[in-house]
Enzyme design. Structure first.
Site, short mmCIF file in Angstrom:
data_model
loop_
_atom_site.label_atom_id
_atom_site.label_comp_id
_atom_site.label_asym_id
_atom_site.label_seq_id
_atom_site.Cartn_x
_atom_site.Cartn_y
_atom_site.Cartn_z
N ALA A 126 -60.99 1.14 -33.17
CA ALA A 126 -59.97 1.70 -32.25
C ALA A 126 -60.56 1.93 -30.87
CB ALA A 126 -59.45 3.02 -32.81
N ASN A 166 -59.30 13.63 -26.93
CA ASN A 166 -58.24 13.35 -25.96
C ASN A 166 -57.13 14.39 -25.93
OD1 ASN A 166 -58.82 10.14 -27.15
ND2 ASN A 166 -59.31 10.73 -25.06
N ASP A 187 -66.29 9.29 -21.27
CA ASP A 187 -67.21 9.50 -22.40
C ASP A 187 -67.75 8.19 -23.00
OD1 ASP A 187 -65.13 8.51 -23.99
OD2 ASP A 187 -64.64 10.44 -24.90
N ARG A 196 -49.25 7.37 -27.69
CA ARG A 196 -49.96 8.61 -28.02
C ARG A 196 -49.21 9.87 -27.58
NH1 ARG A 196 -56.39 8.56 -27.57
NH2 ARG A 196 -55.93 10.31 -28.97
N HIS A 244 -62.64 5.59 -20.82
CA HIS A 244 -62.81 7.04 -20.66
C HIS A 244 -64.23 7.28 -20.16
CE1 HIS A 244 -59.62 7.83 -24.00
NE2 HIS A 244 -59.11 8.21 -22.85
N CYS A 266 -65.56 10.75 -29.26
CA CYS A 266 -64.09 10.76 -29.28
C CYS A 266 -63.51 11.56 -30.42
CB CYS A 266 -63.55 9.35 -29.49
SG CYS A 266 -64.15 8.12 -28.38
N ASN A 280 -56.68 -0.62 -25.79
CA ASN A 280 -57.96 -0.82 -25.11
C ASN A 280 -58.56 -2.09 -25.72
OD1 ASN A 280 -60.02 -0.27 -27.24
ND2 ASN A 280 -59.13 1.78 -27.24
N ARG A 307 -57.15 5.94 -17.68
CA ARG A 307 -56.16 6.77 -18.37
C ARG A 307 -55.79 8.01 -17.55
NH1 ARG A 307 -56.31 5.67 -23.92
NH2 ARG A 307 -56.67 3.45 -24.21
N1 ARG Z 1 -57.52 4.09 -29.56
C1 ARG Z 1 -57.73 5.27 -28.79
C2 ARG Z 1 -57.22 5.06 -27.38
O1 ARG Z 1 -57.35 3.97 -26.87
C3 ARG Z 1 -59.17 5.65 -28.82
C4 ARG Z 1 -59.48 6.91 -28.10
C5 ARG Z 1 -60.95 7.15 -27.97
N2 ARG Z 1 -61.25 8.38 -27.38
C6 ARG Z 1 -62.23 8.63 -26.50
N3 ARG Z 1 -62.48 9.86 -26.23
N4 ARG Z 1 -62.89 7.69 -25.87
O2 ARG Z 1 -56.66 5.93 -26.78
#
Ligand code: ARG
Length: 295
Positions: free
Chosen positions: A283, A90, A195, A115, A193, A289, A40, A164
């Protein structure tokens, strides 16, 4: 039923069956957290740049804050090489069976190969916790509670898609849980996301970043929330101020250093609780998150 536009919404929030607030959070220990790839835009420039000692302290502060607010906290063990596993939001989306007692979860299916490895560990963890574990039909991506957000206290889900999570995932969730879902399309990669741009505060109030959402989607939010607190785009984009969490309809846990968001929350009668999770911002993540909420 999945609702696509404001004129399809033929119900009021009060028509949706009541549910208790989620009193339990799941977090994953941060010992193996790192930024080692860029999936991201927030991660760019931060590869190899995480201070793990600080990250550990920040994570503990967040966990202590949840305990102090009376939440039940469970910790899953982070796993070596799974740098993003710490972002428990997630892992899955929680639900409650209609008996109002037993909790279940729908496992996520991550969109990015980096992931994929998390699921097996989380699934084992949820089974050990005694939670009913369900899976989506094959082929659908889903990034859990980050893209499936329960309306506080009601059987109604706000869904995110386009970055995503697949749009079709929301039809599957709606069918699996027999719950109305209102999907919101995410077009901006910085808001990958739901959120990151919608935070539900209480049954009547939502915190949103309008710049990240389509106008039709904002109309649906306005239709079902009486009060909207708008977050300035810069704070939402740079410090993920919308990636906040209001566990009790009063306290709002959010990233430290978002003065305008904090002020607007106070003006709306909420109690902002500023927490520095700056190591995790690297991140592309903030408070929301870092945990999965369950009943
Ligand atoms: N680096 C992770 C990703 O890109 C961060 C996830 C963050 N999670 C969230 N619920 N926004 O997947």
């Amino acid at each position: 039923m999945v609702y696509e536009s404001v004129d399809q919404i033929d119900f009021a929030v009060s028509d949706c069956p009541a549910m208790p607030l989620q009193g339990c959070v799941v977090m994953a220990t941060p010992a193996h957290y790192d930024v080692q790839y860029v999936i991201n835009p927030h991660m760019a420039g931060h590869v190899g740049n995480v201070d793990r000692v600080r990250a550990q302290r920040q994570w503990e502060t967040l966990q202590d804050t949840y305990r102090a607010l009376g939440m039940e906290v469970h910790s899953a063990e982070g796993v070596e090489g799974l740098y993003d596993m710490v972002f428990a939001a997630n892992a899955a989306a929680a639900f409650l069976f209609p008996d109002g007692k037993s909790p279940g979860i729908i496992m996520s299916r991550m969109a990015t190969p980096s992931r994929y490895g998390e699921s097996i560990h989380y699934e084992r963890f949820f089974r050990e916790l005694g939670v009913d574990v369900r899976h989506l039909p094959e082929g659908l991506t889903f990034e859990g509670g980050a893209d499936a957000i329960w309306h506080p206290g009601r059987r109604l889900i706000w869904g995110g898609y386009g970055q995503r999570t697949d749009r079709a995932t929301h039809d599957a969730i709606s069918a699996m849980l027999d719950v109305p879902v209102i999907p919101m399309r995410l077009d901006d990669e910085a808001f990958y996301h739901l959120d990151t741009c919608l935070c539900v505060l209480d049954e009547r109030t939502a915190l949103i970043c309008p710049a990240a959402l389509r106008s039709e989607d904002i109309s649906m939010i306005r239709r079902l929330f009486e009060r909207i607190v708008e977050v300035p785009e810069a704070e939402a984009r740079e410090r993920l101020s919308c990636n906040a969490h209001c566990p009790d309809g009063r306290h709002v846990l959010l990233q430290k250093g978002c003065p305008q968001t904090t002020q607007r929350l106070r003006d709306a009668g909420f109690v902002p609780v500023e927490i520095d999770v700056g190591e995790f911002l690297k991140a592309g993540a903030a408070v929301y998150c870092m945990k999965l909420t369950m009943w």
